[in-house]
Design a protein around this motif. Structure first.
Motif, PDB file in Angstrom:
ATOM      1  N   PRO A 139       1.597 104.352   1.459  1.00 37.84           N
ATOM      2  CA  PRO A 139       2.326 105.840   2.181  1.00 37.84           C
ATOM      3  C   PRO A 139       3.075 105.306   3.463  1.00 37.84           C
ATOM      4  CG  PRO A 139      -0.256 105.875   1.548  1.00 37.84           C
ATOM      5  CD  PRO A 139       0.426 104.406   1.376  1.00 37.84           C
ATOM      6  N   ASP A 140       3.949 106.092   3.532  1.00 37.07           N
ATOM      7  CA  ASP A 140       5.093 105.822   4.677  1.00 37.07           C
ATOM      8  C   ASP A 140       4.270 106.107   5.961  1.00 37.07           C
ATOM      9  OD1 ASP A 140       7.004 105.305   3.088  1.00 37.07           O
ATOM     10  OD2 ASP A 140       8.049 107.307   3.096  1.00 37.07           O
ATOM     11  N   ALA A 141       3.289 106.810   5.897  1.00 29.85           N
ATOM     12  CA  ALA A 141       2.552 107.163   7.106  1.00 29.85           C
ATOM     13  C   ALA A 141       1.865 106.043   7.814  1.00 29.85           C
ATOM     14  CB  ALA A 141       1.150 108.276   6.744  1.00 29.85           C
ATOM     15  N   VAL A 142       1.588 104.868   7.142  1.00 31.62           N
ATOM     16  CA  VAL A 142       1.244 103.605   7.877  1.00 31.62           C
ATOM     17  C   VAL A 142       2.204 103.435   9.004  1.00 31.62           C
ATOM     18  CG1 VAL A 142       0.088 102.754   5.799  1.00 31.62           C
ATOM     19  CG2 VAL A 142       2.617 102.305   6.497  1.00 31.62           C
ATOM     20  N   SER A 143       3.349 103.819   9.078  1.00 28.88           N
ATOM     21  CA  SER A 143       4.262 103.551  10.347  1.00 28.88           C
ATOM     22  C   SER A 143       3.903 104.177  11.637  1.00 28.88           C
ATOM     23  CB  SER A 143       5.575 103.866   9.836  1.00 28.88           C
ATOM     24  OG  SER A 143       5.847 105.414   9.815  1.00 28.88           O
ATOM     25  N   ASP A 144       2.850 105.331  11.536  1.00 24.97           N
ATOM     26  CA  ASP A 144       2.255 105.940  12.328  1.00 24.97           C
ATOM     27  C   ASP A 144       1.108 105.453  12.988  1.00 24.97           C
ATOM     28  OD1 ASP A 144       4.483 107.597  12.391  1.00 24.97           O
ATOM     29  OD2 ASP A 144       3.420 108.966  10.968  1.00 24.97           O
ATOM     30  N   ARG A 145       0.268 104.266  12.187  1.00 18.61           N
ATOM     31  CA  ARG A 145      -1.087 104.004  12.616  1.00 18.61           C
ATOM     32  C   ARG A 145      -0.807 102.647  13.695  1.00 18.61           C
ATOM     33  NH1 ARG A 145      -1.778 107.538   9.446  1.00 18.61           N
ATOM     34  NH2 ARG A 145      -2.487 107.485   7.235  1.00 18.61           N
ATOM     35  N   PHE A 146      -1.824 102.460  14.312  1.00 17.72           N
ATOM     36  CA  PHE A 146      -1.818 101.391  15.378  1.00 17.72           C
ATOM     37  C   PHE A 146      -1.862 100.151  14.597  1.00 17.72           C
ATOM     38  CE2 PHE A 146      -4.753 104.821  17.501  1.00 17.72           C
ATOM     39  CZ  PHE A 146      -3.751 105.314  18.305  1.00 17.72           C
ATOM     40  N   ARG A 147      -0.650  99.513  15.111  1.00 22.06           N
ATOM     41  CA  ARG A 147      -0.626  98.229  14.448  1.00 22.06           C
ATOM     42  C   ARG A 147      -0.579  97.033  15.478  1.00 22.06           C
ATOM     43  NH1 ARG A 147       3.608  99.935  11.574  1.00 22.06           N
ATOM     44  NH2 ARG A 147       4.826 100.152  13.453  1.00 22.06           N
ATOM     45  N   LEU A 148      -1.036  95.962  15.480  1.00 22.04           N
ATOM     46  CA  LEU A 148      -0.864  94.756  16.482  1.00 22.04           C
ATOM     47  C   LEU A 148      -0.571  93.441  15.781  1.00 22.04           C
ATOM     48  CD1 LEU A 148      -4.127  94.827  18.465  1.00 22.04           C
ATOM     49  CD2 LEU A 148      -2.034  96.169  19.143  1.00 22.04           C
ATOM     50  N   PHE A 149       0.362  92.703  16.638  1.00 23.67           N
ATOM     51  CA  PHE A 149       0.536  91.408  16.027  1.00 23.67           C
ATOM     52  C   PHE A 149       0.130  90.364  16.725  1.00 23.67           C
ATOM     53  CE2 PHE A 149       3.677  87.784  15.428  1.00 23.67           C
ATOM     54  CZ  PHE A 149       3.631  87.634  14.153  1.00 23.67           C
ATOM     55  N   VAL A 150      -0.983  89.641  16.091  1.00 22.08           N
ATOM     56  CA  VAL A 150      -2.127  88.894  17.074  1.00 22.08           C
ATOM     57  C   VAL A 150      -1.799  87.400  16.714  1.00 22.08           C
ATOM     58  CG1 VAL A 150      -4.308  88.262  17.192  1.00 22.08           C
ATOM     59  CG2 VAL A 150      -3.552  90.748  16.798  1.00 22.08           C
ATOM     60  N   THR A 151      -1.609  86.603  17.725  1.00 19.10           N
ATOM     61  CA  THR A 151      -1.615  85.251  17.555  1.00 19.10           C
ATOM     62  C   THR A 151      -3.099  84.622  17.950  1.00 19.10           C
ATOM     63  OG1 THR A 151       0.759  85.334  17.809  1.00 19.10           O
ATOM     64  CG2 THR A 151      -0.396  82.894  18.149  1.00 19.10           C
ATOM     65  N   LEU A 152      -3.422  83.682  17.094  1.00 20.47           N
ATOM     66  CA  LEU A 152      -4.744  82.853  17.363  1.00 20.47           C
ATOM     67  C   LEU A 152      -4.519  81.500  17.284  1.00 20.47           C
ATOM     68  CD1 LEU A 152      -7.141  85.107  15.267  1.00 20.47           C
ATOM     69  CD2 LEU A 152      -7.142  84.990  17.680  1.00 20.47           C
ATOM     70  N   THR A 153      -4.742  80.775  17.992  1.00 21.32           N
ATOM     71  CA  THR A 153      -4.550  79.330  18.007  1.00 21.32           C
ATOM     72  C   THR A 153      -5.736  78.418  17.969  1.00 21.32           C
ATOM     73  OG1 THR A 153      -4.594  79.096  20.490  1.00 21.32           O
ATOM     74  CG2 THR A 153      -2.456  79.659  19.473  1.00 21.32           C
ATOM     75  N   ALA A 154      -5.167  77.225  17.594  1.00 24.58           N
ATOM     76  CA  ALA A 154      -6.452  75.980  17.903  1.00 24.58           C
ATOM     77  C   ALA A 154      -6.753  75.744  19.157  1.00 24.58           C
ATOM     78  CB  ALA A 154      -6.163  74.898  16.866  1.00 24.58           C
ATOM     79  N   PRO A 155      -7.787  75.288  19.508  1.00 26.63           N
ATOM     80  CA  PRO A 155      -8.090  74.642  20.884  1.00 26.63           C
ATOM     81  C   PRO A 155      -7.335  73.398  21.009  1.00 26.63           C
ATOM     82  CG  PRO A 155     -10.001  74.122  19.410  1.00 26.63           C
ATOM     83  CD  PRO A 155      -9.284  75.076  18.695  1.00 26.63           C
TER      84      PRO A 155
END
Length: 496
Positions: A139-155
């Motif tokens: 559904p096009d309604a997903v564009s109204d949801r809260f979205r994050l772009f997350v980066t997780l790295t190695a130690p």
């Protein structure tokens, strides 16, 4: 002199006919000698274009976009009416060149098959963007949801040479050295194309076992991270963890990328939906700030502990300190990436080969000899060697490190997603196939399909490889022209 003798007797002398056979043999021999002067590819090309079914072969290769390593199948498909048994349509490779059909290899790596990698990148772009802005059954309604772009790295497993945008690599006021005599600082300003970037300052101090074991447990660590995100959200909403799905759904799509130091890090899209998935909004208490707190808390608290061993000690693996999270907007705005930019970034990465990303090799190794002969830098070779050594430790046998030595111990897929995030690669391929067939494919409960196929080979002959490359280049050029005609600057975003 008699009359008879006075008349001169003329005798016609006939020469034997000269046979044309020696000349034909001479011509054939000359042609054969000229052919021998040609390369193997040229001789094969001549054979190919003189085949009566050459035009049909070319149609097959165009249909698969000039795939560099096609798979050949032989067989047939018959579609019948389920009640009457009448044949509605049928296809057989009996009339095809070599009695076989070429299909795509579907390899995602551009170093293996650029045409198929380009198609895979397009599918990845559609898959990721559908989960951000809708389409492809989402559904096009997903564009109204809260979205994050997350980066997780190695130690960190030890200091490595790095690029710092005009700054020196690792400046030190004095000139300290480690116990092995290596300098612990570097006053140079490196560029991205320098071979030294990503290599340890001291290979003897670098924690190669820790690096390999982190890769081997990265998939489990990701599972712990997603569980921690859901647990934090449930706690904030005063809901039991097992009842969270009755109130909201957390959807993920992540891509694994190798850094120059040959360590995996993950980029992930995180989206909050209501209990019905993409078609319903999350409850009012599940805010964007709460989602950001959840991923930050999960990144700081997730870890995996392994049993102790004399081969590597006791390892507790967790995420590195370079955590990052950005909201995703409909258009790019400063630090906020757009839907298309995120999708394009992910799509461009998944087609890269191992040699382009310090990820090891594109093929498996069978022993230490293969590792020594591999065309990689010393750091990657040391990681593959560590995989092979630890793979022989009884306590680590369940990790299967030796079969995954070529990928430095990492066993996960490049791109994974949760079920409700968006469409699938299979659905995209089926949609593309249906589009090509148009209305030619009968469907319905009254239709029965009978198929019998078998694998009969793969790859191109030398002459065919050159023609396929030309077809692939033409196909890529046509796609580029079509993209420019659409004038869509966000088609392949450049963020970050």
């Amino acid at each position: 002199m008699s009359a008879e003798s006075g008349n001169e007797t003329k005798t016609e002398t006939r020469l034997p006919a000269v046979s044309s056979a020696p000349a034909e043999r001479t011509g054939a021999l000359a042609r054969e000698l000229r052919l021998q002067d040609l390369s193997e590819a040229d001789r094969d090309l001549i054979r190919l274009v003189n085949d009566p079914l050459f035009s049909r072969w070319k149609e097959q290769i165009k249909a698969i976009g000039g795939c560099a390593n096609p798979i050949y199948l032989s067989g047939s498909t018959v579609i019948r009416h389920a009640v009457t048994g009448e044949v509605i349509t049928s296809y057989s490779t009996a009339g095809e060149p070599g009695e076989r059909l070429a299909v795509r290899c579907r390899n995602r790596r551009a170093s293996v098959c650029e045409p198929c990698s380009r198609l895979h990148a397009g599918d990845t772009f559609q898959l990721v963007r559908a989960g951000l802005s809708g389409g492809k059954g989402v559904p096009d309604a997903v564009s109204d949801r809260f979205r994050l772009f997350v980066t997780l790295t190695a130690p960190s497993f030890g200091p490595v040479h790095r690029v710092l945008d005009g700054e020196r690599c690792r400046p030190r006021r004095d000139d300290p050295r480690c116990e092995h005599g290596w300098r612990l600082g570097c006053g140079l300003m490196h560029t991205e194309d320098e071979p030294v970037v990503g290599l340890p300052l001291c290979p003897d101090c670098y924690d190669y076992p820790g690096h390999v074991l982190w890769h081997a447990h990265a998939g489990k660590l990701w599972d712990r991270f997603t569980t921690a995100v859901r647990r934090h959200l449930a706690s904030a909403g005063g809901i039991p963890r097992t009842k969270l799905s009755d109130h909201l759904v957390v959807s993920f799509a992540k891509v694994a990328e190798f850094q120059r130091r040959a360590a995996i890090h993950f980029h992930a899209v995180v989206r909050l939906d209501g209990p019905e998935g993409p078609s319903s909004p999350a409850p009012e208490w599940a805010t964007e700030e709460l989602l950001l707190d959840a991923v930050e808390h999960a990144a700081a608290s997730s870890f995996v502990t392994m049993p102790g061993s004399g081969a590597y000690g006791t390892e507790r693996v967790g995420w590195g300190g370079q955590f990052d999270a950005h909201p995703i907007g409909p258009v790019s705005d400063g630090d906020v990436p757009s839907d298309s930019a995120v999708a394009g970034y992910v799509a461009k990465y998944v087609t890269k080969g191992a040699a382009e990303t310090a990820a090891g090799l594109d093929y498996r190794v069978t022993g230490l000899e293969d590792i020594r002969a591999a065309v990689v830098n010393s750091h990657v070779r040391a990681l593959m060697g560590t995989c092979w050594r630890l793979g022989g430790v009884a306590e680590l046998e369940h990790l299967g490190l030796r079969p995954w030595a070529h990928s430095l111990g990492y066993r996960g897929h490049i791109l994974t997603k949760s079920r409700r995030y968006s469409t699938t690669y299979g659905a995209l391929r089926e949609e593309r196939s249906d589009h090509r067939r148009g209305d030619a494919k009968p469907d319905g409960p009254e239709v029965v399909t009978e198929s019998a196929w078998r694998y009969v080979g793969s790859g191109h002959t030398p002459g065919a490889a050159g023609l396929a490359l030309g077809i692939a280049e033409d196909h890529a050029r046509n796609l580029q022209l079509a993209r420019e005609a659409r004038d869509d600057p966000d088609q392949w975003g450049e963020w970050p």
